[in-house]
Design a protein around this motif. Structure first.
Motif, mmCIF file in Angstrom:
data_model
loop_
_atom_site.group_PDB
_atom_site.id
_atom_site.type_symbol
_atom_site.label_atom_id
_atom_site.label_comp_id
_atom_site.label_asym_id
_atom_site.label_seq_id
_atom_site.Cartn_x
_atom_site.Cartn_y
_atom_site.Cartn_z
ATOM 1 N N PHE A 131 44.616 -36.618 7.531
ATOM 2 C CA PHE A 131 43.271 -36.725 8.084
ATOM 3 C C PHE A 131 42.766 -38.167 8.147
ATOM 4 O O PHE A 131 41.700 -38.422 8.675
ATOM 5 C CB PHE A 131 42.301 -35.861 7.269
ATOM 6 C CG PHE A 131 42.608 -34.405 7.391
ATOM 7 C CD1 PHE A 131 42.037 -33.651 8.411
ATOM 8 C CD2 PHE A 131 43.497 -33.791 6.530
ATOM 9 C CE1 PHE A 131 42.341 -32.302 8.549
ATOM 10 C CE2 PHE A 131 43.804 -32.447 6.659
ATOM 11 C CZ PHE A 131 43.222 -31.704 7.668
ATOM 12 N N ALA A 132 43.514 -39.075 7.556
ATOM 13 C CA ALA A 132 43.119 -40.479 7.606
ATOM 14 C C ALA A 132 44.130 -41.288 8.423
ATOM 15 O O ALA A 132 44.229 -42.488 8.286
ATOM 16 C CB ALA A 132 43.008 -41.048 6.195
ATOM 17 N N MET A 133 44.888 -40.586 9.272
ATOM 18 C CA MET A 133 45.894 -41.287 10.074
ATOM 19 C C MET A 133 45.386 -41.518 11.476
ATOM 20 O O MET A 133 44.766 -40.633 12.064
ATOM 21 C CB MET A 133 47.146 -40.412 10.192
ATOM 22 C CG MET A 133 48.151 -40.639 9.124
ATOM 23 S SD MET A 133 49.508 -39.476 9.391
ATOM 24 C CE MET A 133 49.961 -39.206 7.688
ATOM 25 N N LEU A 134 45.658 -42.705 11.989
ATOM 26 C CA LEU A 134 45.355 -42.956 13.390
ATOM 27 C C LEU A 134 46.523 -42.418 14.215
ATOM 28 O O LEU A 134 47.659 -42.394 13.724
ATOM 29 C CB LEU A 134 45.159 -44.451 13.605
ATOM 30 C CG LEU A 134 43.949 -45.005 12.842
ATOM 31 C CD1 LEU A 134 43.908 -46.532 12.890
ATOM 32 C CD2 LEU A 134 42.648 -44.419 13.397
ATOM 33 N N GLU A 188 49.913 -43.917 14.126
ATOM 34 C CA GLU A 188 50.637 -43.942 12.854
ATOM 35 C C GLU A 188 51.430 -42.649 12.615
ATOM 36 O O GLU A 188 52.268 -42.587 11.731
ATOM 37 C CB GLU A 188 49.649 -44.115 11.693
ATOM 38 C CG GLU A 188 48.917 -45.438 11.719
ATOM 39 C CD GLU A 188 47.813 -45.493 10.663
ATOM 40 O OE1 GLU A 188 47.710 -46.523 9.992
ATOM 41 O OE2 GLU A 188 47.062 -44.509 10.530
ATOM 42 N N PHE A 234 42.282 -29.995 3.825
ATOM 43 C CA PHE A 234 41.570 -31.209 3.418
ATOM 44 C C PHE A 234 41.002 -31.046 2.017
ATOM 45 O O PHE A 234 40.470 -29.972 1.707
ATOM 46 C CB PHE A 234 40.424 -31.489 4.401
ATOM 47 C CG PHE A 234 39.750 -32.819 4.190
ATOM 48 C CD1 PHE A 234 40.163 -33.935 4.903
ATOM 49 C CD2 PHE A 234 38.713 -32.955 3.279
ATOM 50 C CE1 PHE A 234 39.553 -35.165 4.706
ATOM 51 C CE2 PHE A 234 38.101 -34.182 3.078
ATOM 52 C CZ PHE A 234 38.522 -35.286 3.782
ATOM 53 N N PRO A 235 40.978 -32.073 1.195
ATOM 54 C CA PRO A 235 41.670 -33.364 1.352
ATOM 55 C C PRO A 235 43.093 -33.298 0.797
ATOM 56 O O PRO A 235 43.870 -34.210 0.992
ATOM 57 C CB PRO A 235 40.817 -34.313 0.500
ATOM 58 C CG PRO A 235 40.263 -33.436 -0.590
ATOM 59 C CD PRO A 235 40.125 -32.046 -0.009
#
Lengths: 258, 422
Positions: free
Chosen positions: A133-136, A139, A186-187
């Motif tokens: 959930f924190a990946m662009l 990436e 999540f998370p």
């Protein structure tokens, strides 16, 4: 594959259906699935495939009433029942594997064959799963594909970040799909499954890409240990998207379920 | 007009090559960059500035909540506000605010705000942010798609905890409490509440329905905020709110005042650059967890209005760009007055959160700028909305008689005389 709709207690559910043979229900991963997905298409050459979309995925309606793992598990069991299926082969990839395993743990007498393709749902402190959930977007291929270059090509086809309308549509899709997935992933993608897996009675095949960088193969062994009598099929030169990278080998492994 | 001197409390020791060497100022910021011994001075210096502002005629002094963030050193703004409550008088304590979805159970917020209100003699102005995605989802692990539902339940619980005279049972989805009966109770009833928002229609409606003030806490300035604030005022009209009082809205603005425009650039540009280049260097993957914003909000296109400007974001903007585009209002008192007037009229805002401390600005420069603003700008902006001068729904109503903190000489004498009489 045909695109169809099934009424359920909460919302109408979109699903893809095709092929002839034993009924097989395929539960997709957090990235979703398209009717032309190579695994679905090839499975349909051997099985009668049903691939329901989790609410919010593709063009399916969202469902605010699904909030947690039990909601999602029971909803998916409702879908299987609504399709008129009894003891279909239950297959899930990644998040879908987590849901399938929950279903088989909650209702162990309803499912006798379980195919889990690099499922989510366990957490090992020594092998933390990267934060999806924190990946662009750029990436992601390194975590999902063994052949990162080919994976990047696949993932960036049609991407038009400079076009505000495209971007808005992408953000809406991402919010609908990953927003839904976040309720169970999540998370940290652990909703207590480890303490329920002992209930699974189904003959279980675990399928894992050797170079999976999202849910590394250490998890395959944890799953094998947790589900008594399960068989692990490791596939070389494949990562988390083993369904795309080694489609034939995945189908061959699922063949072990009979 | 209500002017609040607002402090984000940035960490002033981020290295020159922070952007190059570190991916984010927030969430996974390198813990080695924090020096606890140095933070002793940093915290005290920031608190000194808040106290100083309270002596210069500001209506409020303001603090907010961030987590794992090098430009916001207040995981608990209530701790800072408690210190300020004892060391200031008359001024409003604007806690903007507590991210109520993060507290388990949220009656904790009802209790702490009640304590602050009691200690300060009714000087609390409360705030209930949903919280940024970085704080709420990535640092505090709340599930993005459920955050708003949890927030909404927490709000209902706090509001009832403040107002219901009898103990009650609260059977929420996220909170099961058999005996809600907070002790102490706040002095103010109703409590003035400000809601920080970022352009979601749901938050507009929430403020209108509850008579809360809508605060846009942006770092990109008043020019870029126009569309968003207009969206709010359009909604106020659409929803047939009883009035369009400017006190229904607030805006945060970075402000730097000097004797001349040139002096402002000379004194402050390095600190402004520190803030926009280092403090706002947030890894894109932490910006917005999918599910955190509603589909409706994404579809209105509100996001583009507060996204960093253009290619390369803030790092490419010069002092001149930042001034011209309104991110920063800086210059002589007259320059600042003119632009503040544009801001106040253009956005129709009665509450201004003045960001007069910027980045790694040292104390003395900040005091200089603050004093010039208080003495030579603020008085000229006081009567912008005379027709709403009596609208006190969105501000604190302190007790007429305020306690004097500390022990008086008389009390010392009385204490000395208590015993030894046998």
């Amino acid at each position: 594959m045909e695109t169809k709709t099934l009424d359920t207690h909460h919302v109408p559910v979109r699903y893809f259906e095709g092929g002839k043979g034993q009924p097989l229900v395929y539960l997709h991963g957090a990235g979703g699935v398209l009717a032309e997905d190579p695994l679905l298409v090839k499975l349909a050459q051997k099985y009668h495939v049903y691939a329901p979309l989790l609410p919010g995925y593709g063009d399916s309606q969202e469902c605010g009433e699904l909030r947690d793992m039990l909601d999602v598990t029971l909803h998916t069991a409702d879908v299987v029942a609504g399709l008129g299926l009894k003891d279909p082969i239950l297959v899930g990839h990644s998040m879908g594997g987590m849901i399938a395993a929950e279903m088989a743990a909650v209702a162990p007498n309803d499912f006798s064959r379980l195919g889990l393709i690099c499922p989510a749902g366990l957490w090992l402190d020594d092998h933390p799963i990267p934060d999806l959930f924190a990946m662009l977007p750029y990436e992601m291929p390194q975590y999902l594909f063994h052949d990162v270059e080919a994976g990047t090509k696949l993932m960036t086809a049609g991407v038009a970040l400079d076009d505000p309308e495209w971007l808005k549509a992408f953000l809406v899709m991402n919010a609908r799909q990953m927003g839904m997935a976040g309720k169970i992933l999540f998370p940290i993608p652990d909703r207590g499954l480890a303490q329920r897996l002992y209930r699974v009675k189904a003959k279980t095949v675990l399928i894992w890409g050797d170079s999976d960088r999202l849910i590394p193969p250490a998890y395959a062994h944890a799953w094998k240990k947790a589900i008594k009598g399960s068989e692990l099929v490791s596939i070389a030169e494949a990562s988390h998207m083993v369904t795309i990278e080694k489609t034939d080998q995945v189908i061959a492994a699922l063949g072990k379920l009979g | 007009m209500k002017f609040t001197w607002f402090n984000l409390m940035p960490w002033p020791y981020l290295p020159d090559d922070f952007r190059e060497k570190h991916r984010s100022v927030w969430v996974d910021i390198d813990s080695k960059l924090f020096d606890p011994a140095k933070s002793h001075d940093v915290y005290n210096s920031h608190m000194d500035l808040l106290e100083y502002a309270s002596t210069l005629g500001f209506d409020g002094i303001g603090v907010n909540e961030h987590h794992q963030n090098a430009y916001g050193l207040m995981p608990s703004p209530n701790i800072i506000a408690a210190g300020l409550a004892r060391r200031t008088k008359d001024v409003g304590l604007v806690v903007l605010g507590n991210s109520i979805a993060l507290y388990n159970p949220p009656v904790r917020v009802a209790e702490e705000f009640a304590m602050l209100d009691c200690i300060s003699g009714g000087r609390l102005v409360a705030g209930f942010p949903v919280g940024t995605s970085m704080d709420t989802n990535y640092c505090y692990g709340q599930i993005p798609a459920l955050t708003r539902e949890k927030y909404s339940e927490a709000h209902d619980l706090i509001k009832r905890a403040w107002s219901e005279p009898e103990p009650f049972a609260f059977n929420g989805r996220y909170n099961k409490l058999r005996h809600v009966n907070i002790w102490p109770r706040p002095i103010q009833n109703p409590m003035p509440v400000h809601i920080p928002g970022g352009g979601s229609v749901e938050t507009y409606d929430f403020c209108i329905d509850n008579t809360y003030s809508y605060s846009y806490l942006s770092f990109s300035g008043y020019i870029r905020a126009k569309a968003l604030m207009q969206g709010y005022w359009d909604r106020v009209a659409e929803r047939n709110a009883p009035d369009a009082s400017p006190y229904r809205a607030g805006f945060a603005q970075t402000i730097c005042v000097a004797e001349t425009d040139e002096e402002a650039e000379r004194l402050y540009s390095e600190h402004v650059s520190y803030f926009y280049n280092r403090c706002l260097h947030v890894y894109g993957g932490f910006a917005d967890a999918p599910g955190y914003r509603t589909i409706k909000t994404i579809q209105t296109g509100a996001l583009s209005q507060y996204a960093p400007p253009g290619e390369g974001g803030y790092s490419k903007l010069t002092w001149k760009d930042l001034i011209e585009q309104g991110h920063v209002i800086a210059g002589s008192p007259e320059t600042v007055r003119q632009r503040m007037e544009d801001l106040i009229k253009g956005l129709r805002v009665g509450n201004i959160f003045c960001l007069l401390h910027v980045g790694d600005m040292p104390k003395e420069k900040c005091m200089y700028s603050t004093k010039l603003f208080a003495e030579r700008v603020m008085p000229k902006l006081r009567n912008m909305f005379p027709e709403y001068a009596d609208d006190n729904r969105f501000w604190c109503k302190p007790l007429a008689k305020q306690a004097t903190p500390g022990i008086s000489a008389n009390e010392m004498n009385m204490a000395a005389a208590v015993g030894g009489k046998d």
